[in-house]
Structures are given as C-alpha cells and as structure tokens.
Design an enzyme around this catalytic site. Structure first.
Site, PDB file in Angstrom:
ATOM      1  N   LYS B  80       7.707  63.551 -17.678  1.00 16.81           N
ATOM      2  CA  LYS B  80       7.022  63.591 -18.975  1.00 16.81           C
ATOM      3  C   LYS B  80       8.012  64.014 -20.053  1.00 16.81           C
ATOM      4  O   LYS B  80       8.849  64.904 -19.821  1.00 16.81           O
ATOM      5  CB  LYS B  80       5.841  64.566 -18.905  1.00 16.81           C
ATOM      6  CG  LYS B  80       4.920  64.533 -20.118  1.00 16.81           C
ATOM      7  CD  LYS B  80       3.713  65.466 -19.917  1.00 16.81           C
ATOM      8  CE  LYS B  80       2.783  65.482 -21.110  1.00 16.81           C
ATOM      9  NZ  LYS B  80       1.606  66.360 -20.902  1.00 16.81           N
ATOM     10  N   SER B 155      -2.900  64.434 -21.947  1.00 20.68           N
ATOM     11  CA  SER B 155      -1.745  63.938 -22.654  1.00 20.68           C
ATOM     12  C   SER B 155      -0.685  63.306 -21.747  1.00 20.68           C
ATOM     13  O   SER B 155       0.181  62.595 -22.243  1.00 20.68           O
ATOM     14  CB  SER B 155      -1.102  65.088 -23.424  1.00 20.68           C
ATOM     15  OG  SER B 155      -0.573  66.045 -22.534  1.00 20.68           O
ATOM     16  N   SER B 179      -4.392  67.971 -19.082  1.00 21.56           N
ATOM     17  CA  SER B 179      -3.475  66.861 -19.363  1.00 21.56           C
ATOM     18  C   SER B 179      -2.880  66.192 -18.138  1.00 21.56           C
ATOM     19  O   SER B 179      -2.255  65.138 -18.254  1.00 21.56           O
ATOM     20  CB  SER B 179      -2.332  67.336 -20.270  1.00 21.56           C
ATOM     21  OG  SER B 179      -2.799  67.446 -21.589  1.00 21.56           O
TER      22      SER B 179
END
Lengths: 479, 487
Positions: B80, B155, B179
């Site tokens: 990420k 997210s 997330s």
C-alpha cells in the site's frame, strides 16, 4: 509619580539538557556541525517516522524537580502543541501540557535586603527544541538547519513570586547552580542553553489583584534581563499613569537599543490545539526508577555549604566563593582528599584561581587543572622546597597547562636555596655593597631590612627561602 | 491459470523446490498487471522491469545460499502506498506527496524484504487512507475487478484489487477504521487487521496514530497467517509496539472449532444491513455450528457511539499528523506564492483533496480551545467504554462474528456525494480499531449481482490465533472463487 507601584514577575525558563543524544531519536546533540548533519527521519519530521523517548531526559527532568522540591508525577504524558513554522519539521512540538513531569515546587532565594523568600515553581515539563532558520542574505530564500531539532529541553515555569530584577537574577542564579550541580545542563544564557522569558505586570502597592502581564523574550544575559525588567516596568507604569491599559502581549527585547517591541497580542495568540501524543506511551516512573534517580542525586550547594562549615571549618566568605561553581567545589574536595590543608586549598582557589580567571577573561567552568597537581604544589610550598613567589609562578603554569609541579620545579631549577653556607656568602656580599642600608638599620630604620632581603632574593634569582634570608641577615647584622 | 492464481504459500513452495524461478514469478505478476491494470488501476507505482529483475536475481541467489528460507521467499508482493519504501515513490495517493521518495523503509516492509519477498509496486488507496472506496486517490479511482462499475472499497482498495485481480501474489494494507477488512469483503479476498501494536508502524505514514495497523491481504487464511508471522515484530522504534511471545500465527491453522464460543452482537444485524449480506453471514455461522462451535447472540450496545467517537479521534490525530505536509521539506509545493504563509496555504490547498481537507478541518475543530473537552475528551472516554464492553464480551466469547460492511460494493460515484452515509458504512469495522482488537475478513459468497460478500471475525486483543483458527475452519467448507477478470 504620585502612586507607588509593585512589580510582579514570573519566569519561564528553558534549559537545554546535557544528554548526548536527542529527546526522541539517536542523533547527536553536539553543538556546531555542518547544517543537517545531526539529523535522521525522526528529527526532520519525515512521514512515517516515530519518536522514542530518551530515558536520560526523564532522569534529568526528575532530578531538577527533586532538587527544586517539586512533586514528581510518576505517571506523566507528552502532548502535541500544534503550530506551523518551518523550523518545526512536524509542524507540532512534542511537549507536556496536561500532565507535566514535575509540579508544585520552589526554591529559596536571598532578597536584596538580606532576607530569604521562596519562589514557587508551578511546573517543569519536558519538550523538544526546534531547528534553526538560516536566512540567505544574498538570495531570496530561507534555509532550515535541523541539527537542533529534537534537542531536549525542560521548561521551568515559576509562580509570579518575584518583585524585582534582583530577585529574578537571584532565582536564575539559584536554578543555574542547582542544574549545573546536577550535571543536567551547563546553563549558559549567552549560548542559549538557558533562556528566560519574563512575565511582568505592575500593580499599586498593597493591591492583591494582579495587573495585566506581558511576556518579554530574547533575553541573553543577566544584564539584559535587568534592563528589560526596568524598561518594561516603566513602560507599563507610564501607560497606567496616562490613563491607558496594558495590553496582554508577547514582546521582544532588543538589548542594543534597550527597547522592546510587541511580537503578538493575545488576540492573535495561536490556538495550539494540544492533545495527548498518540505516538508515545505514558511515562511511568516506577519506584525502582525513582529510587535510582534519587540515589544518583549529588550533594547540592546548600548542603555543601553547611558541610564545608562543619567539616572544614572554612570561613563563610571562602565557602560562598568555592561553592558558587561546581567545578571549583569539585577541585576543592578532591584536593583536600589528597591530604592538603583545606584552608590552603581554599586560598589557592579563591585568590590565585579567581585572579587568573579574571585576568584571562575565563569562566570558572573552564578551570581544567588536576587536583593532584594543586596538592603537589601545596606540599612543595609547605615543605619550603619552593618559596611563595615561585609557587605562584608554578601555579600559573598548572592553571594554564596542568603541568606536574614537582617535575617542573626540578627541570627549571626553582628549588629554594636553603643551604646556609651559600646564602651566608651572598648576604655578606649584599651587606658589604649596601653600607647606607646597614647604617639605616643600625639607626633604627628597620624598613631597610626589606631592601636587603629584596637584593638578596634578586641575587638568588628568587629561589631563596625568605625565612632563611631573614634569619641570616638578622644574625649578621646583630639584631 | 497463471502463477498469480496460486496462493503465496503454493507459489513459495514451487520457488523453493526450483519448479518456478523468482524471475518467472515476478514476470507472471508483471504480465497480469499489463493485462488488467488499465481497467482496474490497482497501482500508483509499478517498479521497472529492470529493478524487479535485479531484485529477483538477488533473491534467487539468497534462496540458493540459504539466506531466504521462509514461505514468502521469491513471492511477488504489492505494498500500500502509505508505507515508506526507500528509493521508491511513496505518495499516500495524494498530490502533496507526488514526488516523495523516502530515505528509509517501513519496518513491516523491511521484514518482508528480509523474508525474500519481491516488491512489485505500490498500491492505490484513498488519499491518506481517508475514505472507504479508493475514489479519493489523486491518481484516479481503483475499480472492483468483480465488476468495474463498482468500487473496490477502501482505503486499501488497490491492495485488495491487486490480490483479487492476480496482479501480485499477496499485498500489505493498513487498517485505521476497516481499511483492510471492508475492501477485502468487497473484493472477495482475505485480510487481517492485527491487534494494535503487533506490526510496527515505523514507516507507515500516519492517518490516525492510535488506530492504524498494517496487515496482510491474500487469497486465503493460511497465506495471511504466514504473512502476519513475517511482518509482525517488536520494534523499539515504535513506542506503541508490543513485545509478544506468540508470533507463530501459522500454528493456528487448524480445522477445528469444537467448543469455540462464538458471539453474535445483535446490534450488528439490525436495520441498515443488506438482507443478502445477513443471510450469507448466518450461513457462515451455520457452518461453524455444524463443526461444533457454540453460538449465541448478545448485546453490544455502545457500538452505536463508535462512529462519532472514531471520526473525532481519527480526524483529530490526522489534523496534526498531516500538518508536516507543508511544501517546506518534501513533496509538492505550490508553484507561485507570495511569502511563507501564502506558500503554506497554497501548497496545502492545492495538495490535499476534499475528503482530506474535510477531516483536517473536523480534527482541528474538535481540538480547538473550548471544544476539546466537549468532543475530543468525550470521544476518548467513549473509546475506553467501548473497549471495556468488548473486554466483557470476550469473557464469554472467543470470537465475535459480524458483517464487514452493511452492503456489497457500491457503484463508483455513489458514496462521495454523501460523506455521512459513507462514514456510517464503517459501523462494523471501526470498533475493532477503537478497542485495538484483531479482525479478519474472509469471503463467504456473492450477492445477486455477483459481488463478493465477506464475513468479519473479531477476537480479543492478542487473540489472533483464535480468529485465524475459526476463519481457517470455515474456509475449509468452500473453494476460493476467482473473479472473472482473471480468466
């Protein structure tokens, strides 16, 4: 001035702690260094970096708290103080607001009239220093040096207990000595390792209400502090006398111009949006840790003064001078430990050392000679291996270069000449060459003795033992 | 089916046995990226073929020399884009970090590097992890590989789509309020949010410092356990890191839930929950019951306060954490400005997207003088009460089962127009962050539109093994379903 006014002063004192590394990372705190060489992701506020508390900072802060009679909060926490400024890489400063490490202390100071009073300490908290902006004088840019960013500080916040510049300076001197004795900082105002902001208000004498206060910053010496206090007091009284109102604001002192100007008023005071620092866990000072800190606490000046009186029976005057600097006190004690007479050691420190410091424009902290060399010198003088004048000369060598006096005296042939035969011969010659002086002495003008002694010393290149010279002279002159 | 259809452990075994080379595995990932990336947009940055090959060669050597012996050696991984990677652009999907190349690598990523994993690229996300759809990225929205009209969740959207669309073998995400767990549910993959303090946050660009945790995303529970075992460590550089003595998460990969006490919080199955999702979750419960788990319902009343408490705390921390992005030291700086204050204002106005600005303003407000006690302190108190309520629940239950989201993935553009609705969508996941609990999401079917549904299992702090064991047992009852784009 028709009314009488009283000045009410409280101080915020920032002290840079003498840790080797920064408060939240392993970078060096060493002064100097090329810009941004003592930096890492943490103290430059790189994204994703996290602070880790330096335990030594807690120990120094707690030590200062203990020495200033504070309550040590065994559970304390860090908070973030949010404000934007480029020298502050995260745009927040990690400080303590809600639960500072020390609270409710105080120190006793001497007032100008010789009395004593206690200046309360509201709190002591730990925080990080910011970096430094360097303004490019030729370009349009400002640059940031983060070498100072993350250097540990404590802020000591006093109660508004001081009433004059003298009291303020007595309080600062007291703090400075305590902290220097603890080894927590060198507390140099001119180098910024001790900084004081003055909160000052005036009120009519006898009033119990406080007036509106201002905060004055940028005070780099005791003299500047005294001047700024006098100036701010006058400024506020003038405002009040002319029917105005003092505005609560922060002012910056310009010592060269002996004038302060406003930096920001209460209206545009920032909202720092303090909240508990989520990247650090609370600081818990266990009983073991607390005891460890306490056990490391050195003897402070007040205790030392009492002990010097009892143990060494030194005059108060000596004690006052020797203990006014930890370095001198340390040398005193170590030299005495080596067997030297305390009063003699004290004399060397009080008279010759202070004289040389003044002569050379040095601070007592910079005294660097070894106690063992002072002890040897005292022994040489006591044993009359060297005379007093030679001793002073040798001491200066010790002061400057920390030489071994025994070797130095030997190498330079400075031993006193105590050989009676040799001395007698020289004195006989001096007497023969100075019939006028002999006549004077015989007619009762004993002052002339001094002249003959001087002549002898000169002839002996200063190495004669004055006592022996006197003795032989008297004998030869039959007095 | 390509190499990326294998689980990380399967691929790792093939690499270890010499059947597949590290370069072949990396090439397979790059091929699949070339195939679907134009449609899905999982990545902000894909590393150059040269860099990947160089690393692959190094790892191949390391495997030969016995340096890399773990199950992930040579396996392609995606990270990420909020985790710092030395020398590799790290943007947090924000314009304000459009040129930020970190000088150091996040601890969790370092642990993967030490295990011989091969980084393929940095995955797209909601800007600074603020959002539930991966639509707030400055680098364009990521699309759900199951149906590209739909969002992947967020997210960690790019992290989950990269795994689901087989653009990597496994990936790391981060979870501040769901997330990892919510996008896993939307994308039909498995992910774990570990107990707070289990994976070092050093190098994770903070959103809500007291809530953030890094965790694994993969195709199955076994992979996730192995990855967590690799990335979890006590890190003295992170003061909130916890020293644990049970990092052997793979030891919990046991197909046995006999006597496992499972709690169903009534509040999580009331109004607002899509019926199809509800049915799918209860089917999971039935499977576990059949396998011998003891299931009962209970009240978890305070969770209704979780959303306001979460948004106050997360936004407050974010408003301060994001203050450092000012154009002075790194990242984007406004091109034209007039003096320092104007530079700060313009940089931040131009550099942050609307959702980030909304949360910075919300956070600054709740911390401002006069409101701190009313909002921030009250939110912290609520957080403590919620933690206490979970503590009580875990006296009676080993695992709590809940949905990961009220619904399956919404269509692109549906959520951002109504941020409050988007915030409410976090209802089932944020309590775990407030209480620091570990949670896992496992796929458990699809809805009538063919979109995946995930089931969430929560455990007590430091009880990852119980949720791993329960999830693993459930997983044995079904096959992993690939999304159509991979075919």
């Amino acid at each position: 001035m028709s009314k009488e006014y009283e000045t009410v002063i409280g101080l915020e004192v920032h002290v840079e702690l003498a840790t080797k590394t920064k408060i939240f990372c392993g970078c060096s705190t060493a002064f100097g260094g090329a810009p941004n060489t003592h930096t890492c992701p943490v103290c430059t506020g790189m994204p994703g970096s996290l602070p880790v508390l330096n335990r030594q900072v807690v120990e120094y802060a707690a030590a200062v708290g203990i020495a200033t009679n504070c309550t040590i909060n065994r559970f304390c926490r860090f908070d973030r103080k949010n404000y934007f400024y480029p020298d502050n890489p995260q745009n927040y400063q990690i400080s303590q607001l809600y639960l500072p490490i020390c609270e409710n202390g105080g120190v006793s100071i001497e007032t100008p009239d010789g009395g004593k009073k206690t200046v309360g300490i509201h709190e002591i908290h730990m925080e990080e220093d910011a970096g430094k902006l360097v303004h490019d004088e030729w370009g349009e840019a400002s640059l940031v040096d983060f070498n100072r960013s993350g250097v540990p500080l404590i802020e000591i916040v006093s109660e508004p207990d001081m009433r004059s510049a003298e009291e303020v300076i007595a309080y600062l001197e007291k703090l400075r000595l305590i902290i220097q004795y603890l080894g927590a900082s060198d507390c140099k105002l001119n180098e910024g390792s001790m900084r004081a902001d003055v909160n000052l208000s005036v009120r009519e004498k006898g009033s119990s209400e406080f007036g509106t206060r201002t905060e004055t910053k940028n005070l780099n010496s005791f003299k500047a502090i005294a001047r700024a206090i006098a100036n701010e007091r006058e400024r506020q009284i003038d405002i009040i006398e002319s029917g105005g109102k003092v505005v609560q604001e922060t002012r910056r002192w310009d010592d060269a111009k002996e004038y302060s100007y406003p930096m920001r008023s209460k209206e545009d005071a920032q909202d720092y949006r303090y909240f508990p620092e989520p990247d650090l866990v609370p600081v818990i000072i266990s009983d073991e840790w607390f005891d460890e800190i306490k056990s490391k606490q050195p003897e402070l000046r007040d205790e030392k003064m009492v002990r010097y009186k009892e143990q060494y029976n030194l005059p108060d005057y000596d004690i006052d001078i020797i203990t006014a600097n930890k370095r001198l006190a340390d040398i005193f004690e170590e030299t005495v430990k080596l067997g030297s007479n305390p009063k003699k050691v004290s004399n060397w420190l009080m008279v010759e050392t202070m004289y040389l410091l003044k002569e050379k424009g040095l601070e007592p902290d910079l005294v660097s000679f070894s106690p063992v060399n002072l002890a040897k010198l005292i022994k040489l003088a006591e044993d009359r291996v060297i005379n007093g004048n030679v001793a002073k000369e040798v001491f200066e060598k010790i002061f400057d270069e920390d030489i071994d006096p025994e070797e130095y005296v030997k190498e330079n042939g400075l031993m006193s000449v105590n050989d009676e035969g040799e001395l007698r011969g020289v004195i006989e010659k001096i007497i023969a060459a100075n019939p006028k002086s002999v006549e004077d002495i015989n007619s009762g003008k004993l002052k002339a003795m001094g002249f003959l002694v001087g002549q002898t010393m000169k002839e002996m290149k200063g190495k004669a033992d004055p006592a022996s010279v006197n003795k032989i002279l008297k004998e030869l002159l039959g007095i | 089916m390509g190499l990326m259809s294998l689980t990380a452990i399967q691929l790792g075994n093939k690499i270890k046995s010499g059947e597949v080379s590290v370069s072949e595995a990396a090439e397979a990932a790059l091929n699949d990226i070339n195939k679907v990336e134009g449609t899905i947009n999982s990545y902000v940055t894909v590393l150059s073929e040269d860099d990947i090959k160089k690393r692959a060669k190094e790892v191949q050597e390391g495997i030969k020399n016995g340096i890399y012996t773990g199950p992930l050696a040579g396996v392609p991984v995606a990270i990420k884009d909020n985790m710092c990677t030395e020398g590799i652009l790290t943007t947090c999907s924000s314009k304000i970090l459009n040129n930020f190349v970190p000088t150091y690598t996040a601890e969790a990523v370092l642990n993967l590097n030490k295990a011989g994993a091969v980084i393929i690229g940095k995955t797209n996300m909601d800007e600074f992890a603020m959002g539930s759809t991966t639509e707030t990225s400055y680098y364009g929205a990521t699309r759900n590989p199951w149906n590209t009209e739909h969002v992947p969740g967020g997210s960690s959207g790019g992290t989950c789509t990269a795994v689901a669309a087989e653009e990597c073998s496994f990936a790391l995400g981060s979870d501040t309020g769901g997330s990892i767990r919510q996008p896993c549910s939307f994308c039909g993959v498995t992910g774990i949010k570990p107990t707070y303090g289990t994976v070092s946050r050093y190098g994770l660009i903070a959103y809500g410092s007291s809530l953030d945790q890094i965790g694994p995303v993969a195709k199955d529970v076994a992979d996730c356990a192995a990855i967590l075992e690799t990335i979890a460590s006590y890190d003295p550089k992170d003061s909130t890191s916890v020293k644990r003595d049970d990092y052997d998460f793979t030891s919990a990969l046991v197909d046995d839930v006999k006597g496992m006490r499972i709690g169903i919080p009534k509040e999580y199955f009331g109004d607002g929950l899509n019926e199809e999702v509800k049915t799918a979750i209860f089917k999971v419960v039935d499977v576990l019951k059949e396998k011998g788990a003891v299931v009962s319902e209970f009240d978890l009343g305070l969770v209704t306060y979780a959303i306001p408490a979460y948004y106050v705390i997360a936004s407050a921390e974010a408003s301060s954490n994001l203050a450092r992005f000012d154009g002075v030291k790194y990242g984007y700086r406004a091109e034209e400005y007039n003096g320092l204050h104007n530079m700060l204002k313009k940089t931040r106005s131009e550099g942050f997207g609307p959702e980030v600005k909304r949360r910075i303003m919300l956070g600054s407000f709740v911390l401002s003088s006069g409101y701190y006690d009313a909002y921030y302190i009250k939110a912290l108190r609520t957080k403590a009460l919620i933690k206490r309520e979970f503590d009580k629940a875990f006296e009676n239950y080993d695992v709590i089962i809940a949905p990961a989201s009220p619904d399956t993935a919404p269509k692109l553009g549906e959520s951002l127009s109504d941020p409050i609705k988007m915030y409410l969508g976090d209802i089932y996941t944020i309590s775990a962050n407030l209480a620091g609990l570990p949670g896992i999401t496992v796929p458990c079917g699809t809805d009538s539109k063919g979109l995946p549904i995930g089931v969430q299992m929560l455990g007590d702090c430091f009880s990852e093994k119980k949720i791993i064991q329960t999830a693993y047992s459930y997983e044995q009852s079904r096959e992993y379903v690939r999304c159509s784009i991979c075919e």
